[in-house]
Scaffold this active site. Structure first.
Site, PDB file in Angstrom:
ATOM      1  N   LYS A 112       0.818  -1.219   0.000  1.00  8.43           N
ATOM      2  CA  LYS A 112       0.000   0.000   0.000  1.00  8.43           C
ATOM      3  C   LYS A 112       0.847   1.262   0.000  1.00  8.43           C
ATOM      4  CE  LYS A 112      -4.317  -1.652   1.809  1.00  8.43           C
ATOM      5  NZ  LYS A 112      -5.340  -1.517   2.834  1.00  8.43           N
ATOM      6  N   LYS A 197      -5.577 -10.223  -5.367  1.00  6.27           N
ATOM      7  CA  LYS A 197      -6.736 -10.440  -4.497  1.00  6.27           C
ATOM      8  C   LYS A 197      -7.901  -9.542  -4.920  1.00  6.27           C
ATOM      9  CE  LYS A 197      -7.390  -8.358  -0.604  1.00  6.27           C
ATOM     10  NZ  LYS A 197      -7.346  -7.779   0.746  1.00  6.27           N
ATOM     11  N   LYS A 200     -11.706  -4.596  -1.922  1.00  2.00           N
ATOM     12  CA  LYS A 200     -12.788  -3.614  -2.085  1.00  2.00           C
ATOM     13  C   LYS A 200     -12.289  -2.199  -2.363  1.00  2.00           C
ATOM     14  CE  LYS A 200     -14.067  -3.949   2.558  1.00  2.00           C
ATOM     15  NZ  LYS A 200     -12.784  -3.820   3.263  1.00  2.00           N
TER      16      LYS A 200
HETATM   17  N1  AQP Z   1     -10.354 -11.497  -1.749  1.00  2.26           N
HETATM   18  C1  AQP Z   1     -10.577 -11.995  -0.543  1.00  2.26           C
HETATM   19  N2  AQP Z   1     -10.720 -13.324  -0.378  1.00  2.26           N
HETATM   20  C2  AQP Z   1     -10.965 -13.852   0.860  1.00  2.26           C
HETATM   21  N3  AQP Z   1     -11.091 -13.092   1.975  1.00  2.26           N
HETATM   22  C3  AQP Z   1     -10.953 -11.767   1.840  1.00  2.26           C
HETATM   23  N4  AQP Z   1     -11.030 -10.757   2.721  1.00  2.26           N
HETATM   24  C4  AQP Z   1     -10.820  -9.581   2.073  1.00  2.26           C
HETATM   25  N5  AQP Z   1     -10.628  -9.794   0.772  1.00  2.26           N
HETATM   26  C5  AQP Z   1     -10.701 -11.142   0.594  1.00  2.26           C
HETATM   27  C6  AQP Z   1     -11.301 -10.924   4.143  1.00  2.26           C
HETATM   28  O1  AQP Z   1     -12.430 -10.118   4.468  1.00  2.26           O
HETATM   29  C7  AQP Z   1     -12.249  -9.578   5.787  1.00  2.26           C
HETATM   30  C8  AQP Z   1     -12.382  -8.083   5.759  1.00  2.26           C
HETATM   31  O2  AQP Z   1     -11.436  -7.557   4.844  1.00  2.26           O
HETATM   32  P1  AQP Z   1     -10.848  -6.098   4.953  1.00  2.26           P
HETATM   33  O3  AQP Z   1     -11.967  -5.150   5.099  1.00  2.26           O
HETATM   34  O4  AQP Z   1      -9.829  -6.057   6.025  1.00  2.26           O
HETATM   35  O5  AQP Z   1     -10.020  -5.931   3.622  1.00  2.26           O
HETATM   36  P2  AQP Z   1     -10.351  -5.810   2.055  1.00  2.26           P
HETATM   37  O6  AQP Z   1     -11.757  -6.140   1.739  1.00  2.26           O
HETATM   38  O7  AQP Z   1      -9.290  -6.523   1.345  1.00  2.26           O
HETATM   39  O8  AQP Z   1     -10.277  -4.241   1.815  1.00  2.26           O
HETATM   40  P3  AQP Z   1      -9.201  -3.359   1.184  1.00  2.26           P
HETATM   41  O9  AQP Z   1      -9.377  -1.981   1.693  1.00  2.26           O
HETATM   42  O10 AQP Z   1      -9.171  -3.547  -0.304  1.00  2.26           O
HETATM   43  O11 AQP Z   1      -7.966  -3.963   1.868  1.00  2.26           O
HETATM   44  P4  AQP Z   1      -6.558  -4.299   1.480  1.00  2.26           P
HETATM   45  O12 AQP Z   1      -6.221  -3.420   0.287  1.00  2.26           O
HETATM   46  O13 AQP Z   1      -5.882  -3.923   2.746  1.00  2.26           O
HETATM   47  O14 AQP Z   1      -6.473  -5.753   1.219  1.00  2.26           O
HETATM   48  C9  AQP Z   1     -10.866 -10.021   6.251  1.00  2.26           C
HETATM   49  O15 AQP Z   1     -11.007 -11.180   7.055  1.00  2.26           O
HETATM   50  C10 AQP Z   1     -10.159 -10.370   4.976  1.00  2.26           C
HETATM   51  O16 AQP Z   1      -9.160 -11.348   5.173  1.00  2.26           O
END
Ligand code: AQP
Length: 332
Positions: A112, A197, A200
């Site tokens: 990031k 991955k 969101k």
């Molecule tokens: N792609 C994914 N596959 C499986 N599990 C996922 N999680 C997130 N993406 C996947 C799991 O969902 C929970 C909440 O996630 P988060 O809000 O911490 O992160 P995010 O959705 O990945 O949001 P961002 O802002 O895009 O995050 P970054 O860029 O930091 O990855 C968690 O249990 C996560 O493991």
């Protein structure tokens, strides 16, 4: 009783990755077998450039979606992280426990910070320190288990290290938690880029299925998913990451094994159609309940208020004990 903590950060609209990797298990398994705390971890959304009104909107939407997905306030505690001061109170003590070197090794920090610099933003100090706040989120409740997708396991490892170090220095204060993962779909990949991955907060949205996408949009995104060379449907994440991702998603939605599912399909088109319909069926009730709950924000607010009170009651004695253990004079 086993204590569970997990959360979602309001950095974007919740995705199918969040649902299959985390939320669905909280709903179907965790809230029934353990004392579960599930949080919209809004402070974590401030670690990158953000629009305050959007974070507020997304926080409410995330809370509404958690309830729409089936978290039941009679079985578990649903709350917003910033409503419970104990998280930031404890975070400072853990900053005094963590080292600069171990935080700089966090993969998310590395990825990031590169992303922020590439888009001309500065790297906020909180991007480096946020895994410590996440450790505080978990340790404040003497959590035993943290059900997360695969991307968060490194942060839970750090949390374990901090708990052990703090306990060794100052006497037993925290439980040492462990991460748990779903049997399939622990890392749902972007449909347009199966090497990344499904996240969101990512800018390109064509490969991301959001929980609130309607059926036509879901169908279109999945039918346009990038697949691999060749025509055989086989589960091989190394050589066929696009097809493996679809099989994982289908397996996650239908509670089957990806390798066994591969044998049932003879073309990529057939697999995509089946995956799209399975996802649409899984998301349909969530979208419908979300529409009902979103029409009555007062009810969601009441759940969050009650959740914050309960969470505060659990975290306060643990954080007070940590302050005393670290040598801080009680306020009297
Ligand atoms: N792609 C994914 N596959 C499986 N599990 C996922 N999680 C997130 N993406 C996947 C799991 O969902 C929970 C909440 O996630 P988060 O809000 O911490 O992160 P995010 O959705 O990945 O949001 P961002 O802002 O895009 O995050 P970054 O860029 O930091 O990855 C968690 O249990 C996560 O493991």
């Amino acid at each position: 009783m086993t204590r569970i903590f997990s959360g979602v950060k309001p950095t974007g609209h919740l995705t199918l990755g969040n649902y299959l990797g985390a939320v669905r298990r909280w709903v179907e398994v965790d809230q029934h077998r353990a004392d579960g705390l599930f949080s919209v971890v809004d402070l974590h959304a401030l670690t990158v450039e953000h629009d305050p009104a959007r974070v507020r909107r997304l926080s409410r939407q995330a809370a509404t979606l958690l309830l729409a997905a089936g978290l039941d306030p009679a079985l578990c505690t649903v709350f917003v992280q910033s409503h419970v001061d104990e998280h930031t109170r404890l975070s400072y003590l853990l900053e005094c426990t963590a080292t600069d070197g171990e935080l700089r090794r966090m993969i998310q920090y590395k990825e990031k910070s590169v992303r922020a610099l590439a888009s001309g933003e500065s790297v906020r100090f909180s991007l480096l320190s946020y895994p410590v706040l996440m450790a505080a989120d978990i340790l404040a409740y003497r959590t035993d288990e943290v059900p997360v997708g695969e991307d968060q396991t490194q942060h839970v490892e750090l949390t374990r290290d901090l708990a052990v170090r703090f306990n060794q220095r100052y006497g037993h204060t925290f439980s040492v938690p462990k991460a748990t993962q779903p049997p399939v779909a622990a890392r749902v990949m972007d449909l347009q880029d199966p090497a990344s991955k499904m996240g969101k907060s990512h800018d390109a949205t064509a490969g991301i299925v959001y929980l609130l996408d309607d059926a036509d949009v879901v169908r279109k995104k999945i039918m346009r998913a990038v697949t691999d060379s060749g025509q055989e449907v086989a589960y091989d994440p190394e050589t066929k990451p696009g097809v493996a991702n679809l099989l994982e998603i289908l397996a996650g939605c239908t509670a089957q094994e990806p390798a066994a599912l591969a044998e049932a399909y003879t073309s990529y088109g057939e697999l995509k159609r089946a995956t799209a319909e399975a996802v649409i069926e899984v998301l349909r009730p969530v979208r419908e309940r979300h529409a009902v709950l979103a029409a009555d924000p007062g009810e969601v607010d009441a759940v969050l208020k009650d959740g914050a009170e309960r969470a505060r009651g659990m975290a306060r004695p643990v954080v007070d004990a940590a302050y005393r253990a670290a040598g801080l004079l009680p306020a009297g």
